[in-house]
Scaffold this motif. Structure first.
Motif, PDB file in Angstrom:
ATOM      1  N   GLY A 161      18.503  16.555   5.009  1.00 50.73           N
ATOM      2  CA  GLY A 161      19.905  16.157   4.882  1.00 50.73           C
ATOM      3  C   GLY A 161      20.120  14.895   5.699  1.00 50.73           C
ATOM      4  N   THR A 162      21.240  14.794   6.408  1.00 49.75           N
ATOM      5  CA  THR A 162      21.427  13.608   7.242  1.00 49.75           C
ATOM      6  C   THR A 162      20.833  13.808   8.634  1.00 49.75           C
ATOM      7  N   THR A 163      20.655  15.056   9.014  1.00 51.45           N
ATOM      8  CA  THR A 163      20.030  15.343  10.303  1.00 51.45           C
ATOM      9  C   THR A 163      18.950  16.391  10.109  1.00 51.45           C
ATOM     10  N   GLY A 164      18.100  16.569  11.128  1.00 56.25           N
ATOM     11  CA  GLY A 164      17.089  17.620  11.056  1.00 56.25           C
ATOM     12  C   GLY A 164      15.678  17.079  11.180  1.00 56.25           C
ATOM     13  N   PRO A 165      14.676  17.982  10.981  1.00 57.50           N
ATOM     14  CA  PRO A 165      13.276  17.599  11.154  1.00 57.50           C
ATOM     15  C   PRO A 165      12.845  16.476  10.219  1.00 57.50           C
ATOM     16  N   CYS A 166      12.007  15.581  10.726  1.00 53.32           N
ATOM     17  CA  CYS A 166      11.494  14.462   9.945  1.00 53.32           C
ATOM     18  C   CYS A 166      10.264  13.931  10.677  1.00 53.32           C
ATOM     19  N   GLY A 167       9.616  12.966  10.105  1.00 61.03           N
ATOM     20  CA  GLY A 167       8.458  12.408  10.799  1.00 61.03           C
ATOM     21  C   GLY A 167       7.590  11.543   9.928  1.00 61.03           C
ATOM     22  N   PRO A 168       6.549  10.960  10.533  1.00 64.08           N
ATOM     23  CA  PRO A 168       5.670  10.059   9.802  1.00 64.08           C
ATOM     24  C   PRO A 168       4.769  10.826   8.850  1.00 64.08           C
ATOM     25  N   ASP A 169       4.245  10.136   7.844  1.00 61.12           N
ATOM     26  CA  ASP A 169       3.225  10.783   7.029  1.00 61.12           C
ATOM     27  C   ASP A 169       2.024   9.862   6.906  1.00 61.12           C
ATOM     28  N   SER A 170       0.967  10.413   6.394  1.00 62.52           N
ATOM     29  CA  SER A 170      -0.257   9.656   6.240  1.00 62.52           C
ATOM     30  C   SER A 170      -0.779   9.929   4.838  1.00 62.52           C
ATOM     31  N   GLU A 171      -0.928   8.857   4.040  1.00 65.31           N
ATOM     32  CA  GLU A 171      -1.321   9.048   2.651  1.00 65.31           C
ATOM     33  C   GLU A 171      -2.779   8.662   2.440  1.00 65.31           C
ATOM     34  N   MET A 172      -3.431   9.382   1.526  1.00 68.51           N
ATOM     35  CA  MET A 172      -4.845   9.129   1.240  1.00 68.51           C
ATOM     36  C   MET A 172      -4.979   8.524  -0.150  1.00 68.51           C
ATOM     37  N   PHE A 173      -5.805   7.495  -0.250  1.00 68.34           N
ATOM     38  CA  PHE A 173      -5.963   6.756  -1.505  1.00 68.34           C
ATOM     39  C   PHE A 173      -7.425   6.690  -1.907  1.00 68.34           C
ATOM     40  N   TYR A 174      -7.613   6.563  -3.208  1.00 67.99           N
ATOM     41  CA  TYR A 174      -8.953   6.401  -3.755  1.00 67.99           C
ATOM     42  C   TYR A 174      -9.066   4.981  -4.294  1.00 67.99           C
ATOM     43  N   ASP A 175     -10.145   4.314  -3.964  1.00 66.05           N
ATOM     44  CA  ASP A 175     -10.371   2.955  -4.440  1.00 66.05           C
ATOM     45  C   ASP A 175     -10.981   3.021  -5.834  1.00 66.05           C
ATOM     46  N   THR A 176     -10.187   2.612  -6.839  1.00 67.23           N
ATOM     47  CA  THR A 176     -10.654   2.752  -8.228  1.00 67.23           C
ATOM     48  C   THR A 176     -11.737   1.734  -8.572  1.00 67.23           C
ATOM     49  N   GLY A 177     -11.979   0.799  -7.670  1.00 59.45           N
ATOM     50  CA  GLY A 177     -13.015  -0.188  -7.941  1.00 59.45           C
ATOM     51  C   GLY A 177     -12.483  -1.436  -8.620  1.00 59.45           C
ATOM     52  N   LYS A 178     -11.171  -1.402  -8.968  1.00 57.52           N
ATOM     53  CA  LYS A 178     -10.581  -2.601  -9.590  1.00 57.52           C
ATOM     54  C   LYS A 178     -10.533  -3.737  -8.583  1.00 57.52           C
ATOM     55  N   GLU A 179     -10.478  -4.939  -9.111  1.00 59.30           N
ATOM     56  CA  GLU A 179     -10.363  -6.137  -8.290  1.00 59.30           C
ATOM     57  C   GLU A 179      -9.107  -6.058  -7.415  1.00 59.30           C
ATOM     58  N   ALA A 180      -9.212  -6.474  -6.139  1.00 53.21           N
ATOM     59  CA  ALA A 180      -8.030  -6.523  -5.274  1.00 53.21           C
ATOM     60  C   ALA A 180      -7.066  -7.573  -5.816  1.00 53.21           C
ATOM     61  N   CYS A 181      -5.756  -7.297  -5.679  1.00 52.96           N
ATOM     62  CA  CYS A 181      -4.777  -8.209  -6.280  1.00 52.96           C
ATOM     63  C   CYS A 181      -4.517  -9.426  -5.392  1.00 52.96           C
TER      64      CYS A 181
END
Ligand code: ATP
Ligand code: MG
Length: 602
Positions: A161-181
């Motif tokens: 809601g507007t108040t309450g528990p919250c925090g950072p997250d950490s996301e995991m990605f897979y490199d598809t092998g495509k050329e970097a943009c």
């Protein structure tokens, strides 16, 4: 993959809990379950979970917010999310270590470490940079140049809601092998090189009413891993549609539409066809899961049923588009979805005949709408063809849309079949003008004469007050079933199973009169039906609405008393209504009660 995940977390002392229905319980603010976390929010906020403090499950999800991205390589309307939770037990270190082990260990998914990259929270004035998570990732073996720090908009969760528990997250990605943009391309970049598969959320702060972020004593972890995307990696593909999940579905779509699907399009028209095939596959799959859910939903003009209707109709439109206007039946596609998923989701098999029947009924309804529109179009055609510019007026296209619900895309199709185009600008103008007219309240009702006299207008507003007052008095199951207004009285039918007691009648009356005394403002806005529902407006079940509707709000916007989709008209302030009095409360039909009430002049 599902069983591996569950087995892995069970071996780490997690209890398996059931995935829930796609339709959230006790949460009127959203139409669908959008993440595994969703049904667990109360426990993440502090309630005890009967299954313990370490949980694991697989949850069906629907995200309508992603609908515009459906057809790209990684966004689906329906998908499955695996999740593990720590309710005040382990935190970052154990969570990240487990995620890493499950992804990379040969015993589990065996994804090469070199293919992974992660993001962590960059820090801002509210909370510091999440060096803790970054350090843990480094320790398990993710090289520094594959750890990216991103701001709140990417790597932060909550509060709910507007108040309450919250925090950072950490996301995991897979490199598809495509050329970097470009030079800045790294985990989290949306160019298509990096596929997000998993998100670990660390609830470590409490946001207080004065906007401070105070460390929480009871820290929680919530994670979500997409089954469909992870299968994409394990299948060695670069798009979810090229996986085993979709291969059979796409075959059936191909044979139903007579079009060929190629994962790499050679021309832009192939590209259009591919995209339509993906949309059809995704939408029918989502529709099957909604129709086959534990909590049955049918296509309607309201809430989840309305989303379902749009999914089915949009799939039909794309199917017609790529099969050159032919009608394509969706049930064979649905059968394939059921066959592939019934082992994990037995409810699909149990509800099989219902799913197919509802699909067929909806198809028939939409085809009727189309036929009516087409018929009207053919009637207009001889005149249209006289136009030397071969342009169909936008006003006409709008009329077909407004009167028959005939989608503009189909007018376009018909026009182009006759070598004509549509004046889009004029269509837009007609659309806007219609909205303005509605806004000015000058528009007459559809479906008959209406009496807009002052007293009738007052009763209209009283109806909204009574509807809400009954919900407050008797419960949220109360829904308007009908109403009838004359200059002398109002009648209001609503769902409720027992006669009202004298106290209940008095209470409902009092609530209405209180709102009248408060002289609340009554305001009107025009919006998409979808938005109206999202903002909490009550709409009537089984009622036919246009896609744009008027919403009447009684009370100030921040804390309104009532919000309803309604054609109006209404008074400007409740203070003018007089005194509200219920004369009679009686049965109307099974499960429906009827109230007769009057407004006495004061
Ligand atoms: P994205 O930025 O790619 O839209 P997200 O940040 O919205 O993903 P989360 O809300 O963190 O995703 O959901 C957790 C996981 O659920 C994602 O890592 C992904 O694997 C999966 N997921 C999310 N949205 C979709 C979707 N529309 N279709 C398929 N899988 C999804
Ligand atoms: Mg997303």
């Amino acid at each position: 993959m599902r069983s591996k995940y569950i087995e892995f977390y069970k071996s780490n002392n997690h209890s398996l809990i059931n995935g829930k229905s796609l339709i959230p319980e006790n949460d009127p603010t959203v139409l669908f379950t959008t993440a595994g976390m969703h049904p667990l929010v109360p426990y993440l906020l502090g309630e005890d979970h009967p299954a313990g403090k370490r949980l694991v499950n697989c949850q069906k999800c629907i995200r309508t917010d992603d609908i515009d991205m459906v057809g790209d390589s990684s966004h689906l309307t329906f998908f499955e999310m695996l999740g593990n939770w720590s309710l005040g037990e382990y935190f970052k270190e154990e969570a990240i270590n487990m995620s890493f082990e499950f992804l990379t260990s040969a015993k589990w998914l065996g994804i090469p470490v070199e293919k992974l990259g992660v993001t962590v929270f960059a820090g801002d004035e509210d909370a510091p940079r999440d060096e803790e998570s970054a350090e843990i990732w480094k320790a398990v073996g993710i090289p520094e140049n594959r750890i990216r720090y991103l701001p709140k908009k990417d790597n932060w969760w909550g509060p709910a809601g507007t108040t309450g528990p919250c925090g950072p997250d950490s996301e995991m990605f897979y490199d598809t092998g495509k050329e970097a943009c470009g030079n800045d391309c790294g985990p989290g970049c949306s160019c298509g090189k990096w596929l997000e598969i998993w998100n670990d959320v660390f609830m470590q702060y409490n946001k207080t009413p004065d906007g401070k972020y105070v460390p929480l004593a009871r820290k929680c972890v919530d994670t979500g891993m997409g089954v469909d995307r992870t299968i994409t990696i394990l299948n060695g593909k670069s798009s979810v549609y090229d996986t085993e999940i979709f291969s059979e579905i796409i075959k059936v779509v191909e044979s139903a539409t007579g079009c060929k699907y190629g994962s790499e399009a050679e021309s832009s028209s192939d590209d259009e066809i591919n995209k339509s095939i993906r949309i059809i596959s995704d939408h029918v799959r989502a529709a099957v899961f909604i129709l086959g859910d534990q909590k049955a939903v049918s296509p309607s003009n309201l809430g989840a049923g309305y989303v379902l209707r749009r999914l089915i109709r949009r799939a039909m439109r794309h199917a017609r588009k790529i099969s050159a206007g032919e009608t394509v039946l969706l049930s064979p596609i649905a059968e394939t979805v059921i066959a592939y998923n019934k082992k994990a989701y037995p409810e699909l098999e149990e509800n099989r005949s219902r799913i197919i029947k509802e699909l067929e009924t909806e198809e028939k309804k939409f085809l009727e709408t189309l036929q009516k529109g087409e018929h009207e179009f053919q009637k207009l055609l001889p005149n249209l063809l006289k136009d030397p510019r071969k342009v169909m007026s936008g006003r006409l296209a709008f009329k077909l849309y407004d009167t028959y619900g005939f989608p503009i895309e189909l007018s376009e199709e018909l026009a182009s079949e006759n070598n004509m185009t549509i004046d889009h600008e004029e269509f837009e103008q007609a659309f806007k003008k219609h909205q303005e007219l509605s806004r000015a309240g000058g528009e007459s009702f559809k479906g008959g004469l209406s009496d807009n006299s002052e007293i009738v207008t007052k009763y209209h507003t009283a109806t909204h007050l009574l509807h809400k007052a009954l919900k407050k008095t008797l419960g949220d199951h109360v829904n308007q079933k009908g109403s009838n207004i004359t200059a002398e009285r109002m009648r209001f039918d609503f769902s409720h199973n027992a006669p009202m007691t004298q106290d209940e009648i008095k209470k409902a009356e009092d609530i209405v009169n209180e709102q009248i005394k408060k002289e609340l403002p009554v305001t009107m806005e025009i919006m998409d039906l979808e938005d109206a529902v999202k903002y909490g407006a009550t709409a009537l079940f089984g009622e036919k609405y246009e896609s744009q509707v008027k919403v009447y709000t009684i009370g100030p916007p921040e804390c309104f008393f009532s919000k309803e989709v309604c054609g109006g008209p209404h008074v400007e302030r409740t203070g003018t209504l007089g005194k509200f009095r219920i004369q009679k409360e009686q049965s109307s039909s099974a499960g429906v009660r009827r109230i007769r009430a009057v407004l006495d002049a004061q």
